[in-house]
Design a protein around this motif. Structure first.
Motif: not given
Length: 257
Positions: A1-7, A41-58
């Motif tokens: 089974m393929m293990v998906t690594v979180p980005r 970082t925000v762009r990566s999350f918005r565009e689906g390139a990151a699954d988890l992200a530390l982003v500015p609260s605003s």
């Protein structure tokens, strides 16, 4: 089974260093860690390139697919040390505020305090390096965030610490950055991330040594352990909601010089 690594996407900074250390040292969190600017970082999350992200609260309200993911954040319960207004006039007399567009939470916090507390509406000017901006005109202030603020403490005319001013006027802590995951994300991933972040925070001293922060011209360990408040508790949730509900935004113009 393929293990998906979180980005995982994080903007590298001293405040985020314990998180990065914990992720890299985690025994049960295999991940693809990307270090980039806050905007990226925000762009990566918005565009689906990151699954988890530390982003500015605003930025969270602009991410409709995001949900708050962990019990940790980057916050302060008083003086932050990493968000300062510097210059030769009190904030109530500010006419222009130069700020780094890569510090959106700090800029919006400054705008909130200007409008709701100091009753002024200065012009916000985007400037990659506010510390070296031409603030020779009366009424000019520089908003220093992150390492620029830590380096400037005691070396420039600091008007106020924005974290301290927010806490004094609202009697609440402030949240500069939060962890987000996509809605419906695998809970096992966020739980593994939570454990990794806990490990990093429990090893703040090792974080400082490992990242070369001990060689900086400021007390990095003291900042992490005494000025930065990482627990995303109920008070911080309420404070963050108050910040979002204010609806205050920053519409900057580019630095003309």
């Amino acid at each position: 089974m393929m293990v998906t690594v979180p980005r995982i996407a994080v903007a590298p900074s001293l405040d985020a260093a314990p998180f990065i250390y914990g992720i890299r040292c985690a025994a049960d969190l295999r991940s693809g860690l990307t270090l980039s600017s806050p905007a990226e970082t925000v762009r990566s999350f918005r565009e689906g390139a990151a699954d988890l992200a530390l982003v500015p609260s605003s930025c969270v309200p602009s991410l409709p697919d995001a949900e708050l993911a962990t019990e940790y954040c980057i916050g302060s319960s008083g003086a932050s040390g990493s968000a300062l207004l510097a210059g030769g006039v009190p904030p109530a007399e500010a006419r222009r505020i130069f700020f780094d567009p890569e510090a959106p939470a700090e800029a919006r916090l400054a705008a909130y305090l200007c409008e709701r507390h100091w009753r002024t509406t200065p012009e916000f000017i985007a400037c990659p390096d506010p510390a070296s901006a031409d603030t020779g005109c009366a009424g000019d202030l520089s908003l220093l965030a992150g390492e620029r603020a830590l380096c400037a403490a005691g070396r420039c005319a600091v008007v106020c610490d924005l974290g301290a001013e927010w806490s004094r006027t609202t009697r609440q802590p402030f949240v500069f950055a939060v962890w987000v995951a996509r809605k419906g994300a695998d809970k096992a991933r966020t739980e593994a991330l939570q454990r990794a972040l806990t490990f990093g925070l429990e090893h703040a001293y090792e974080t400082v040594l490992d990242g070369g922060w001990a060689d900086k011209p400021y007390d990095a360990y003291g900042h992490l352990t005494r000025q930065t408040d990482y627990i995303f508790d109920l008070q911080k949730h309420k404070a963050l909601q108050k910040f979002w509900d204010s609806g205050i935004k920053v519409s900057p113009r580019a630095n003309p010089g």
